[in-house]
Design an enzyme around this catalytic site. Structure first.
Site, PDB file in Angstrom:
ATOM      1  N   ARG A 177       0.842  -1.210   0.000  1.00  0.00           N
ATOM      2  CA  ARG A 177       0.000   0.000   0.000  1.00  0.00           C
ATOM      3  C   ARG A 177       0.870   1.251   0.000  1.00  0.00           C
ATOM      4  NH1 ARG A 177       0.309   3.578   2.978  1.00  0.00           N
ATOM      5  NH2 ARG A 177      -0.027   2.423   4.884  1.00  0.00           N
ATOM      6  N   GLU A 232       3.312   9.513   8.352  1.00  0.00           N
ATOM      7  CA  GLU A 232       2.159  10.356   7.965  1.00  0.00           C
ATOM      8  C   GLU A 232       1.540  11.037   9.187  1.00  0.00           C
ATOM      9  OE1 GLU A 232       0.976  10.823   4.923  1.00  0.00           O
ATOM     10  OE2 GLU A 232       1.597   9.124   3.707  1.00  0.00           O
TER      11      GLU A 232
HETATM   12  P1  TGC Z   1       0.487  24.915  11.035  1.00  0.00           P
HETATM   13  O1  TGC Z   1       0.853  26.338  11.378  1.00  0.00           O
HETATM   14  O2  TGC Z   1      -0.597  24.246  11.823  1.00  0.00           O
HETATM   15  O3  TGC Z   1       0.058  24.817   9.490  1.00  0.00           O
HETATM   16  C1  TGC Z   1       0.826  25.413   8.462  1.00  0.00           C
HETATM   17  C2  TGC Z   1      -0.108  25.668   7.283  1.00  0.00           C
HETATM   18  O4  TGC Z   1      -0.571  24.410   6.767  1.00  0.00           O
HETATM   19  C3  TGC Z   1      -2.005  24.335   6.849  1.00  0.00           C
HETATM   20  N1  TGC Z   1      -2.324  22.928   7.189  1.00  0.00           N
HETATM   21  C4  TGC Z   1      -2.797  22.065   6.293  1.00  0.00           C
HETATM   22  N2  TGC Z   1      -3.137  22.195   5.015  1.00  0.00           N
HETATM   23  C5  TGC Z   1      -3.593  21.121   4.370  1.00  0.00           C
HETATM   24  N3  TGC Z   1      -3.683  19.900   4.946  1.00  0.00           N
HETATM   25  C6  TGC Z   1      -3.346  19.704   6.229  1.00  0.00           C
HETATM   26  N4  TGC Z   1      -3.416  18.480   6.780  1.00  0.00           N
HETATM   27  C7  TGC Z   1      -2.880  20.819   6.970  1.00  0.00           C
HETATM   28  N5  TGC Z   1      -2.450  20.992   8.244  1.00  0.00           N
HETATM   29  C8  TGC Z   1      -2.123  22.301   8.366  1.00  0.00           C
HETATM   30  C9  TGC Z   1      -2.385  25.333   7.919  1.00  0.00           C
HETATM   31  O5  TGC Z   1      -3.716  25.757   7.756  1.00  0.00           O
HETATM   32  C10 TGC Z   1      -1.379  26.439   7.677  1.00  0.00           C
HETATM   33  O6  TGC Z   1      -1.793  27.147   6.524  1.00  0.00           O
HETATM   34  P2  TGC Z   1      -1.453  28.738   6.382  1.00  0.00           P
HETATM   35  O7  TGC Z   1      -2.178  29.166   5.164  1.00  0.00           O
HETATM   36  O8  TGC Z   1      -1.966  29.375   7.647  1.00  0.00           O
HETATM   37  O9  TGC Z   1       0.034  28.845   6.252  1.00  0.00           O
HETATM   38  O10 TGC Z   1       1.820  24.083  11.049  1.00  0.00           O
HETATM   39  P3  TGC Z   1       2.740  23.569  12.253  1.00  0.00           P
HETATM   40  O11 TGC Z   1       4.155  23.873  11.891  1.00  0.00           O
HETATM   41  O12 TGC Z   1       2.246  24.117  13.570  1.00  0.00           O
HETATM   42  O13 TGC Z   1       2.552  21.991  12.203  1.00  0.00           O
HETATM   43  C11 TGC Z   1       1.366  21.387  12.501  1.00  0.00           C
HETATM   44  C12 TGC Z   1       1.510  19.825  12.495  1.00  0.00           C
HETATM   45  C13 TGC Z   1       2.301  19.358  13.690  1.00  0.00           C
HETATM   46  C14 TGC Z   1       0.093  19.297  12.610  1.00  0.00           C
HETATM   47  C15 TGC Z   1       2.163  19.353  11.195  1.00  0.00           C
HETATM   48  O14 TGC Z   1       3.440  19.788  11.051  1.00  0.00           O
HETATM   49  C16 TGC Z   1       2.129  17.838  11.028  1.00  0.00           C
HETATM   50  O15 TGC Z   1       1.154  17.304  10.515  1.00  0.00           O
HETATM   51  N6  TGC Z   1       3.222  17.095  11.440  1.00  0.00           N
HETATM   52  C17 TGC Z   1       3.351  15.692  11.160  1.00  0.00           C
HETATM   53  C18 TGC Z   1       4.388  15.495  10.059  1.00  0.00           C
HETATM   54  C19 TGC Z   1       4.047  14.385   9.126  1.00  0.00           C
HETATM   55  O16 TGC Z   1       2.914  13.913   9.049  1.00  0.00           O
HETATM   56  N7  TGC Z   1       5.016  13.945   8.343  1.00  0.00           N
HETATM   57  C20 TGC Z   1       4.783  12.956   7.351  1.00  0.00           C
HETATM   58  C21 TGC Z   1       5.948  12.867   6.394  1.00  0.00           C
HETATM   59  S1  TGC Z   1       5.573  11.996   4.912  1.00  0.00           S
HETATM   60  C22 TGC Z   1       5.370  10.412   5.360  1.00  0.00           C
HETATM   61  O17 TGC Z   1       5.386  10.018   6.468  1.00  0.00           O
HETATM   62  C23 TGC Z   1       5.138   9.518   4.215  1.00  0.00           C
HETATM   63  S2  TGC Z   1       5.027   7.870   4.604  1.00  0.00           S
HETATM   64  C24 TGC Z   1       4.544   7.356   3.093  1.00  0.00           C
HETATM   65  C25 TGC Z   1       4.233   5.911   2.973  1.00  0.00           C
HETATM   66  O18 TGC Z   1       5.188   5.097   2.893  1.00  0.00           O
HETATM   67  O19 TGC Z   1       3.004   5.577   2.865  1.00  0.00           O
HETATM   68  P1  FAD Z   2       9.680  12.488  16.201  1.00  0.00           P
HETATM   69  O1  FAD Z   2       9.010  13.639  15.552  1.00  0.00           O
HETATM   70  O2  FAD Z   2      11.045  12.695  16.751  1.00  0.00           O
HETATM   71  O3  FAD Z   2       8.731  11.957  17.354  1.00  0.00           O
HETATM   72  C1  FAD Z   2       9.179  11.059  18.375  1.00  0.00           C
HETATM   73  C2  FAD Z   2       8.054  10.935  19.401  1.00  0.00           C
HETATM   74  O4  FAD Z   2       7.793  12.225  19.980  1.00  0.00           O
HETATM   75  C3  FAD Z   2       6.739  10.463  18.785  1.00  0.00           C
HETATM   76  O5  FAD Z   2       6.082   9.588  19.670  1.00  0.00           O
HETATM   77  C4  FAD Z   2       5.926  11.742  18.644  1.00  0.00           C
HETATM   78  O6  FAD Z   2       4.518  11.518  18.702  1.00  0.00           O
HETATM   79  C5  FAD Z   2       6.411  12.517  19.879  1.00  0.00           C
HETATM   80  N1  FAD Z   2       6.208  13.968  19.718  1.00  0.00           N
HETATM   81  C6  FAD Z   2       6.796  14.796  18.813  1.00  0.00           C
HETATM   82  N2  FAD Z   2       6.324  16.046  18.953  1.00  0.00           N
HETATM   83  C7  FAD Z   2       5.392  16.007  19.941  1.00  0.00           C
HETATM   84  C8  FAD Z   2       4.519  16.964  20.543  1.00  0.00           C
HETATM   85  N3  FAD Z   2       4.477  18.244  20.127  1.00  0.00           N
HETATM   86  N4  FAD Z   2       3.710  16.557  21.560  1.00  0.00           N
HETATM   87  C9  FAD Z   2       3.711  15.260  21.964  1.00  0.00           C
HETATM   88  N5  FAD Z   2       4.499  14.308  21.440  1.00  0.00           N
HETATM   89  C10 FAD Z   2       5.331  14.676  20.436  1.00  0.00           C
HETATM   90  N6  FAD Z   2       8.745  10.839   5.676  1.00  0.00           N
HETATM   91  C11 FAD Z   2       8.735  11.419   4.445  1.00  0.00           C
HETATM   92  O7  FAD Z   2       8.895  12.631   4.319  1.00  0.00           O
HETATM   93  N7  FAD Z   2       8.559  10.662   3.317  1.00  0.00           N
HETATM   94  C12 FAD Z   2       8.400   9.319   3.365  1.00  0.00           C
HETATM   95  O8  FAD Z   2       8.220   8.678   2.314  1.00  0.00           O
HETATM   96  C13 FAD Z   2       8.427   8.676   4.637  1.00  0.00           C
HETATM   97  N8  FAD Z   2       8.359   7.307   4.713  1.00  0.00           N
HETATM   98  C14 FAD Z   2       8.578   6.704   5.926  1.00  0.00           C
HETATM   99  C15 FAD Z   2       8.735   5.315   5.983  1.00  0.00           C
HETATM  100  C16 FAD Z   2       9.016   4.690   7.204  1.00  0.00           C
HETATM  101  C17 FAD Z   2       9.250   3.209   7.240  1.00  0.00           C
HETATM  102  C18 FAD Z   2       9.098   5.469   8.389  1.00  0.00           C
HETATM  103  C19 FAD Z   2       9.369   4.811   9.713  1.00  0.00           C
HETATM  104  C20 FAD Z   2       8.939   6.823   8.336  1.00  0.00           C
HETATM  105  C21 FAD Z   2       8.694   7.475   7.112  1.00  0.00           C
HETATM  106  N9  FAD Z   2       8.651   8.873   7.024  1.00  0.00           N
HETATM  107  C22 FAD Z   2       8.603   9.486   5.792  1.00  0.00           C
HETATM  108  C23 FAD Z   2       8.898   9.688   8.202  1.00  0.00           C
HETATM  109  C24 FAD Z   2       7.710   9.784   9.169  1.00  0.00           C
HETATM  110  O9  FAD Z   2       6.728  10.635   8.664  1.00  0.00           O
HETATM  111  C25 FAD Z   2       8.265  10.270  10.522  1.00  0.00           C
HETATM  112  O10 FAD Z   2       8.945   9.165  11.090  1.00  0.00           O
HETATM  113  C26 FAD Z   2       7.179  10.760  11.440  1.00  0.00           C
HETATM  114  O11 FAD Z   2       6.587  11.945  10.942  1.00  0.00           O
HETATM  115  C27 FAD Z   2       7.699  11.023  12.874  1.00  0.00           C
HETATM  116  O12 FAD Z   2       8.892  11.730  12.856  1.00  0.00           O
HETATM  117  P2  FAD Z   2      10.174  11.198  13.708  1.00  0.00           P
HETATM  118  O13 FAD Z   2      10.375   9.771  13.351  1.00  0.00           O
HETATM  119  O14 FAD Z   2      11.275  12.158  13.502  1.00  0.00           O
HETATM  120  O15 FAD Z   2       9.698  11.224  15.217  1.00  0.00           O
END
Ligand code: TGC
Ligand code: FAD
Length: 404
Positions: free
Chosen positions: A109, A383
């Protein structure tokens, strides 16, 4: 044993006897197109994924030969327009396709989520017409493989703190920095990369594999998502032509809106992993006898199975309703967070309970549950982690931001 010493992959002898589970007749809420898409992917998973997945997971190898098949069954961008390489279907069709793929394996997936929602979607949404025409058809057909670079070694949950940056250099930008944990990066032909410009604004761009200064080393040693390949992205003075940069989008909302699309797919996908664990546990409980009767006859086993199907049914309803909202363009990021968090956690809990029902056999690769359980530890984290999504819901209901 499934993996040979000579490095070849053997097919699994055990037959995939999976049957879908629909306790609340949710199929009645799906259209003929949804059911056709779901059944086609279910058949493909049984034929192409199930016979090999345990062996690839055991060897920690990605079945890259499946990229082409994923393209053929329409798993890359099912809800993107056909003219841009997508499937032209709706969001529920996208959901049921992800469900069936993750029924096979979360890593399979992931291959589709990244390609469709994190690579094709941003190019479709933010790219210039030239970028769309150049990349999307080849991504949709699986001729190009893409990856998505947001996370950095020191900026995971807080991507807004990223330090990867671009500097203006005439007809190109010079890109420096590193990304971590990037699905598909070592096998990708191109990467969608997010980096800060000289004003500190986040920009998105397409970086092609052979660009000098760009490398994508593999990350080894994962006990989770072993059939998915994960790597870094390293940029050392990489010249990115200006025509490769998304023209309009600025700020974190660019990458976060792609995440919304992918998180939606995961909310459905996790149901597939949960169903596979439940299906295996139900069958095992009827076939395995202890104390002179099937273990499914003991009240404690029935409690586990009854709670599993109850949680699966709730998750199915949550996903279906989210899909109807998404079809109207009304699913909010916070609603998507709730479904991703709930459904992935539900699947992980079910995998743990299913593992117990299988007793000792549950830890082996004779059954899919331990593999799903290990995979779901990643799905709970990527994610957006379980706790980050909880804080997004908390912020939505209180209006108070716990991140700042
Ligand atoms: P914040 O100030 O809340 O937001 C910045 C701007 O973004 C807008 N926004 C969104 N827009 C669209 N979709 C969403 N889900 C959005 N969430 C926020 C927001 O309205 C704002 O817009 P503007 O116009 O005011 O500038 O940002 P923050 O820096 O306080 O961060 C908020 C937080 C913690 C929720 C965000 O950074 C977050 O979601 N962190 C988690 C990071 C994450 O999910 N990383 C994933 C990396 S990719 C991955 O894992 C791929 S795995 C792929 C696979 O193998 O399937
Ligand atoms: P951290 O952010 O360091 O978090 C560590 C712990 O602290 C977590 O339990 C978290 O919940 C907690 N924490 C952090 N901040 C807070 C807060 N404010 N309050 C309370 N708790 C908090 N990323 C991409 O960009 N592209 C990809 O394709 C992608 N693929 C991935 C594939 C795999 C197999 C894995 C493991 C990860 C992948 N990621 C990818 C990255 C993934 O999105 C990150 O691992 C994830 O967002 C968490 O970041 P981190 O691992 O640095 O953990």
């Amino acid at each position: 044993m499934l993996a040979n010493n000579n490095g070849t992959i053997e097919k699994r002898a055990r037959e995939d006897r999976f049957q879908g589970h629909d306790y609340y007749n949710i199929d009645e809420l799906l259209s003929e197109e949804h059911l056709l898409a779901r059944d086609a992917v279910r058949d493909w998973v049984k034929k192409e994924v199930s016979p090999v997945i345990e062996a690839y997971a055991e060897k920690a190898e990605c079945p890259t030969h499946l990229f082409k098949g994923l393209a053929e069954i329409g798993a890359f961008g099912p809800s993107l327009p056909v003219e841009y390489g997508g499937g032209g279907m709706d969001e529920i069709a996208y959901g049921v396709i992800m469900q069936e793929l993750e029924r096979g394996d979360s890593g399979i997936r992931s291959m589709a989520s990244v390609q469709g929602s994190l690579v094709m979607y941003p190019i479709f949404k933010f790219g210039s017409e030239e970028q769309k025409r150049k990349y999307l058809p080849k991504l949709g057909s699986g001729d190009f493989i893409g990856c998505f670079g947001l996370t950095e070694p020191d900026h995971g949950s807080n991507p807004g703190g990223m330090i990867t940056n671009i500097k203006d250099d005439g007809d190109a930008y010079i890109l420096n920095g590193a990304k971590m944990w990037i699905t598909n990066s070592p096998v990708a032909d191109l990467a969608v990369v997010w980096a800060k410009d000289e004003e500190g604004k986040i920009r998105g761009m397409v970086v092609e594999k052979d660009t000098p200064g760009f490398s994508a080393p593999e990350i080894h040693g994962k006990w989770s998502l072993r059939a998915s390949i994960t790597g870094e992205l390293v940029f050392e003075d990489v010249r990115v032509p200006k025509e490769n940069v998304f023209p309009e989008i600025r700020g974190l909302k660019g990458p976060l809106s792609c995440l919304s699309k992918a998180r939606y797919g995961i909310a459905w996908g996790a149901i597939g992993a949960a169903m596979d664990c439940y299906d295996s546990a139900l069958r095992y409980s009827l076939e395995r006898e202890q104390f002179g009767k099937p273990i499914g006859g003991f009240q404690l086993t029935q409690k586990k199975l009854a709670e599993m199907i109850t949680e699966i049914t709730k998750a199915q309803l949550l996903a279906w309703r989210l899909g109807t909202l998404a079809n109207k363009g009304k699913a909010t990021p916070a609603q998507i967070s709730m479904a991703k968090r709930n459904n992935v956690n539900m699947a992980l809990e079910i995998a743990r309970e299913a593992r117990q029902i299988h007793g000792g056999m549950g830890i082996t690769n004779e059954y899919p549950v331990m593999r799903h359980m290990m995979n779901l530890e990643t799905v709970l984290t990527y994610e957006g982690t379980h706790d980050i999504h909880l804080l997004i819901t908390g912020m939505d209901v209180t209006g108070l931001n716990a991140f700042k």
